[in-house]
Write an enzyme that holds these catalytic residues in place. Structure first.
Site: not given
Ligand code: NAD
Length: 286
Positions: A182, A190, A172, A16
């Site tokens: 994850y 996160k 995320y 990204y």
């Protein structure tokens, strides 16, 4: 007048960070990047040898220019924090001024100020382990590299950010919904990053008129995501279940970052913006 961006977390043309650099460059910004110390040499060499030329092409046909690359290890705030063994580590020894504080000082010396700060980095050494099997060390490492790194970056760059500037991070949805796979405390990291986005928006807004937002993005086959292991399953899941049935392109995240960094978003701060083909809005898949 052209804006200057510092993008932390670019080391190849897959992630990204690269896509955000391109969108900002296409909008006329000058691009500086911070690259993880062990990855800098190969990134620099590959770029110089033209390996990324195809993906450097901007909509007007020109090639994205990276004005300067800085070595960065966002796990260390100042030289005092660097352990002896890392100073002599082969992959670190040849480079200097790569703590967050020193990187900000270097940018200030070279360019004076910046307008846009992007945090596009994360690391969780135990990401493939379920939370119940994650060690304290692994959990804290994930939060250090993926969440505190942002607090530290903003803290050190804020004094050289022009008022009206903008800061962006990547998150995320595993922070707020259960995404098995994850692991390693990355979901926790996160969640911290998202909460910090709000608090930092208040503090940086009041103090320096800087906006702070985060983009919650869909799975992308980046280097980091491939390390997690379940990326193909996640992309298939999104294709099958999201309102928009197309694979997300990194450029779509880049373009959102460019919007958030622009005056078009002048009243948006403390926000989490989903760029995920709408997957977050689904209750169940069909
Ligand atoms: P990427 O591999 O392109 O980017 C991660 C970068 O972090 C790498 O360049 C790596 O060198 C760098 N890095 C790791 N530890 C570092 C440290 N201590 N100091 C400095 N740099 C360090 O992968 P990406 O997936 O594009 O990740 C960018 C951001 O996007 C991350 O915050 C990630 O969590 C987030 N994100 C990714 C996805 C996805 O599916 N790929 C989805 C949502 C959010």
């Amino acid at each position: 007048e052209s804006k200057r961006a510092f993008i932390a977390g670019v080391a190849d043309d897959n992630g990204y960070g690269w896509a955000i650099a391109k969108s900002l460059a296409a909008a006329g910004a000058e691009i500086l990047v911070g690259t993880w110390v062990p990855a800098l040499n190969i990134f620099e060499t590959s770029l110089r040898r033209g390996k990324f030329d195809e993906s450097r092409v901007l909509p007007d046909g020109s090639l994205m220019q990276i004005t300067k690359m800085y070595p960065l290890d966002a796990v260390y705030d100042s030289p005092d924090d660097v352990p002896e063994d890392l100073k002599t580590n082969k992959r670190y020894a040849g480079l200097s001024n790569w703590t967050v504080q020193e990187a900000a000082e270097s940018v200030q010396q070279d360019f004076g100020t910046i307008d846009i700060l992007v945090h596009s980095l994360a690391n969780g050494p135990e990401v493939s382990k379920p939370l119940l099997e994650t060690s304290r060390k692994g959990y804290l490492a994930a939060v250090s590299a993926s969440s505190y790194s942002y607090v530290s970056l903003l803290k050190h760059f804020l004094p050289i950010m022009n008022p009206g500037g903008s800061s962006i991070s990547l998150t995320y949805i595993a922070s707020e919904r259960i995404i098995p796979g994850y692991g390693g405390g990355m979901s926790s990291a996160k969640a911290a990053l998202e909460s910090d986005t709000r608090v930092l928006a208040f503090e940086a807004g009041r103090k320096h008129k800087i906006r702070v937002n985060t983009i919650s993005a869909c799975p992308l086959r980046s280097r980091a995501a491939k390390a997690i292991g379940f990326i193909d399953t996640m992309i298939e899941y999104s294709l099958a279940n999201a309102p928009l049935q197309k694979e997300l392109s990194a450029d779509e995240v880049g373009n959102t970052a460019a919007f958030l960094a622009s005056p078009l978003a002048s009243a948006i701060t403390g926000a989490l913006i989903y760029v995920d083909n709408g997957l977050n809005a689904m209750g169940i898949g069909l």
